[in-house]
Design an enzyme around this catalytic site. Structure first.
Site, short mmCIF file in Angstrom:
data_model
loop_
_atom_site.label_atom_id
_atom_site.label_comp_id
_atom_site.label_asym_id
_atom_site.label_seq_id
_atom_site.Cartn_x
_atom_site.Cartn_y
_atom_site.Cartn_z
N ARG A 1 0.80 -1.23 0.00
CA ARG A 1 0.00 0.00 0.00
C ARG A 1 0.84 1.28 0.00
O ARG A 1 0.32 2.36 -0.23
CB ARG A 1 -0.94 0.00 1.22
N GLY B 1 2.90 -16.22 6.86
CA GLY B 1 2.24 -15.81 8.10
C GLY B 1 3.22 -15.42 9.18
O GLY B 1 4.43 -15.71 9.09
N ASP C 1 7.17 -2.22 11.27
CA ASP C 1 6.33 -1.10 10.83
C ASP C 1 5.49 -0.54 11.97
O ASP C 1 4.55 0.21 11.76
CB ASP C 1 5.42 -1.54 9.67
N ASN D 1 33.31 41.32 8.43
CA ASN D 1 31.98 41.72 7.99
C ASN D 1 31.86 41.49 6.49
O ASN D 1 32.64 42.01 5.70
CB ASN D 1 31.76 43.20 8.30
N ARG E 1 37.13 47.10 -9.89
CA ARG E 1 35.92 47.45 -10.65
C ARG E 1 36.29 48.62 -11.53
O ARG E 1 37.36 49.23 -11.34
CB ARG E 1 34.78 47.83 -9.70
C1 UD1 Z 1 -1.34 -9.35 12.90
C2 UD1 Z 1 -1.88 -10.26 14.01
C3 UD1 Z 1 -3.14 -9.60 14.58
C4 UD1 Z 1 -2.82 -8.23 15.10
C5 UD1 Z 1 -2.18 -7.39 14.02
C6 UD1 Z 1 -1.67 -6.10 14.60
C7 UD1 Z 1 -1.32 -12.53 13.38
C8 UD1 Z 1 -1.82 -13.81 12.79
N1 UD1 Z 1 -2.20 -11.56 13.45
O1 UD1 Z 1 -2.30 -9.34 11.89
O2 UD1 Z 1 -3.65 -10.39 15.64
O3 UD1 Z 1 -3.98 -7.60 15.57
O4 UD1 Z 1 -1.06 -8.06 13.43
O5 UD1 Z 1 -1.21 -5.27 13.59
O6 UD1 Z 1 -0.18 -12.47 13.81
N2 UD1 Z 1 4.97 -10.45 8.49
C9 UD1 Z 1 6.09 -11.12 8.03
N3 UD1 Z 1 5.92 -12.31 7.39
C10 UD1 Z 1 4.71 -12.86 7.19
C11 UD1 Z 1 3.57 -12.16 7.65
C12 UD1 Z 1 3.75 -10.96 8.30
O7 UD1 Z 1 7.22 -10.65 8.22
O8 UD1 Z 1 4.64 -13.94 6.60
C13 UD1 Z 1 5.16 -9.17 9.19
C14 UD1 Z 1 4.59 -8.00 8.41
O9 UD1 Z 1 5.59 -7.38 7.62
C15 UD1 Z 1 4.10 -7.08 9.51
C16 UD1 Z 1 3.75 -8.02 10.64
O10 UD1 Z 1 4.44 -9.21 10.40
O11 UD1 Z 1 5.13 -6.22 9.98
C17 UD1 Z 1 2.26 -8.26 10.74
O12 UD1 Z 1 1.79 -8.83 9.57
P1 UD1 Z 1 0.35 -8.50 8.98
O13 UD1 Z 1 0.17 -9.29 7.74
O14 UD1 Z 1 0.15 -7.04 8.90
O15 UD1 Z 1 -0.57 -9.12 10.11
P2 UD1 Z 1 -2.07 -8.78 10.39
O16 UD1 Z 1 -2.93 -9.62 9.52
O17 UD1 Z 1 -2.28 -7.33 10.39
#
Ligand code: UD1
Ligand code: MG
Length: 446
Positions: A21, A82, A107, A363, A426
């Site tokens: 985004r 995940g 982030d 100056n 000058r």
């Molecule tokens: C996650 C939490 C959620 C929480 C929310 C807060 C889980 C399953 N869910 O959801 O409960 O309320 O954050 O913001 O943990 N990332 C990786 N690798 C991955 C997936 C994510 O490095 O495979 C990192 C992302 O860059 C990010 C963070 O983990 O910095 C969270 O990932 P994001 O996909 O935003 O999780 P949410 O679905 O928002």
């Protein structure tokens, strides 16, 4: 903590997200807040805990992230399966570490040292997992914390998997956790991707831990502290929050701001006591301002040092390498780059001073320009102390002007001038008596 004592703390920073985004070529965690990549703000708040290790989990093709966090190590999560899978990716790097692991998001940079300390303390009082919760105004897509009757968290339910009753819970998961290392990786190996998103959820370890008879706990923080950056709009909000913190810090240290909201600071701006900052002043990186400095409206600073008692502006621009001595005066529409302005010297109006040394108490008249660039290379201008440079002079570098020398206004100085000498370069003024009147009558005008 003694030098030989270990903190027993390690941190895993999740940063594999592409930040789609943001619509950017730069990995999200490298976008800057107050001129510092957001992931480094996070590391600054971690530093006082003296972690034994900080491992950043990043995506492939993110060498720039590895460079930014160096010398801390990174590991690559090749497939984004995940948050649970991301944490698992760091296991190898942590090796045999068996203390407490803080899991943070690159982030989500504003989490305070105090909050992290509170989580560690709670962990060490017996909870195997400590979850950082918050109550956002709009719970939306956040995971919900389901508590038992004693107020301990028994499960984290992802919004996508939640029942309407669970969605109505107001306490949400920030994502940040503190977990015993050994237990963490043991539980993660049991997590499956059998859920709405088909991801390995880190959040599942809470229910698994409870099932195995471990204690869990929640620590809470404010929504501002846990604000995440996913878009340019959120980046702008984070910038505003950081600017406000930096202004407060500068005022706490004894600077006055006529209109704080129009002063913009860098994360590393250093400002002394009894400094007065007028409206609309911008500080870029690496600026140090001494005590009793008067900074007037509409100034712009980068990579500069201003010593005690100096007066700068209004409308001055100090570029990298500008070094303003004590009680010097830099006035309106003056640009200074890579130059030393010694004690009490004055450059008050409409000048460009680049690659120069201006001696004490000299100056520099209005409109003086150091011609430092010949189209190929930069050259230096050196002016001794107590010199007087007449208005609208062009000093063609390389050139040296001695102490107490005087340069006539409008001179184009191409040769060195000795101490105490007058140089005028000058066209000499000529005067023809009555010429103007004769000219007029020849044209028949009155
Ligand atoms: C996650 C939490 C959620 C929480 C929310 C807060 C889980 C399953 N869910 O959801 O409960 O309320 O954050 O913001 O943990 N990332 C990786 N690798 C991955 C997936 C994510 O490095 O495979 C990192 C992302 O860059 C990010 C963070 O983990 O910095 C969270 O990932 P994001 O996909 O935003 O999780 P949410 O679905 O928002
Ligand atoms: Mg998210």
């Amino acid at each position: 903590m003694g030098a030989s004592e270990k903190s027993g703390i390690a941190a895993i920073v999740l940063a594999a997200g592409k930040g789609t985004r943001m619509k950017s070529d730069l990995p999200k965690v490298l976008h800057k807040i107050a001129h510092r990549p957001m992931i480094l703000h996070l590391m600054d708040s971690l530093a006082p805990l003296e972690p034994e290790q900080i491992v950043t989990v990043m995506g492939p093709d993110m060498d720039s992230v590895a460079q930014a966090v160096h010398p801390y190590p990174t590991c690559i999560q090749y497939e984004r399966l995940g948050t649970g899978h991301a944490v698992q990716t760091a296991q190898k790097e942590l090796g045999t570490f068996d203390g407490d692991v803080l899991i943070l998001y690159g982030d989500t940079p504003f989490i305070s040292t105090a909050t992290q300390q509170a989580m560690i303390a709670e962990r060490r009082q017996g909870a195997s997992i400590v979850v950082l919760g918050f109550t956002p105004e709009t719970p939306g897509a956040y995971g919900r914390l389901q508590l038992d009757s004693d107020g301990y968290v028994e499960a984290i339910i992802e919004a996508a998997d939640a029942t309407p009753e669970q969605l109505a819970l107001s306490l949400c998961n920030s994502g940040v956790m503190c977990v015993e290392a050994m237990l963490l990786f043991d539980l993660l190996s049991q997590v499956t991707n059998n859920n709405a998103k088909g991801e390995y959820y880190l959040t599942d370890i809470v229910a698994l831990a409870r099932k195995a008879g471990n204690k869990t706990a929640v620590v809470s923080a404010s929504e501002t502290e846990l604000m995440g950056v996913n878009s340019r709009q959120e980046l702008a909000k984070a910038e505003a929050v950081m600017q406000d913190k930096l202004r407060q810090r500068a005022m706490d240290h004894g600077a006055s701001m006529v209109d704080p909201n129009s002063v913009f600071l860098s994360w590393d701006t250093q400002i002394g006591r009894d400094v007065v900052i007028g409206p609309n002043v911008v500080f870029g990186p690496e600026v140090t301002i001494g005590d009793h400095v008067d900074i007037r409206a509409f100034c712009h600073f980068e990579g500069s040092v201003v010593a005690d008692g100096a007066v700068v502006g209004p409308y001055a621009r100090l570029r990298p390498g500008a070094n303003i001595g004590p009680h010097a005066h830099i006035g309106n529409f003056v640009e200074i780059k890579k130059s030393e302005i010694e004690a009490g010297a004055k450059v008050n109006h409409l000048s460009y001073i680049g690659d120069a040394q201006i001696g004490a108490a000299s100056n520099i008249g209005a409109g003086t320009i150091t011609c430092n660039y010949d189209g190929f290379r930069k050259h230096r201008t050196e002016i001794g102390s107590g010199a007087f440079i007449g208005s609208n002079s062009a000093l063609v570098a390389p050139v040296q002007i001695g102490s107490r020398a005087i340069i006539g206004a409008g001179s184009v100085v191409t040769q060195d001038v000795a101490d105490g000498a007058l140089a005028v370069a000058r066209g000499a003024q000529t005067e023809l008596p009555g010429w103007a009147e004769r000219f007029r009558s020849s044209k028949n005008t009155k």
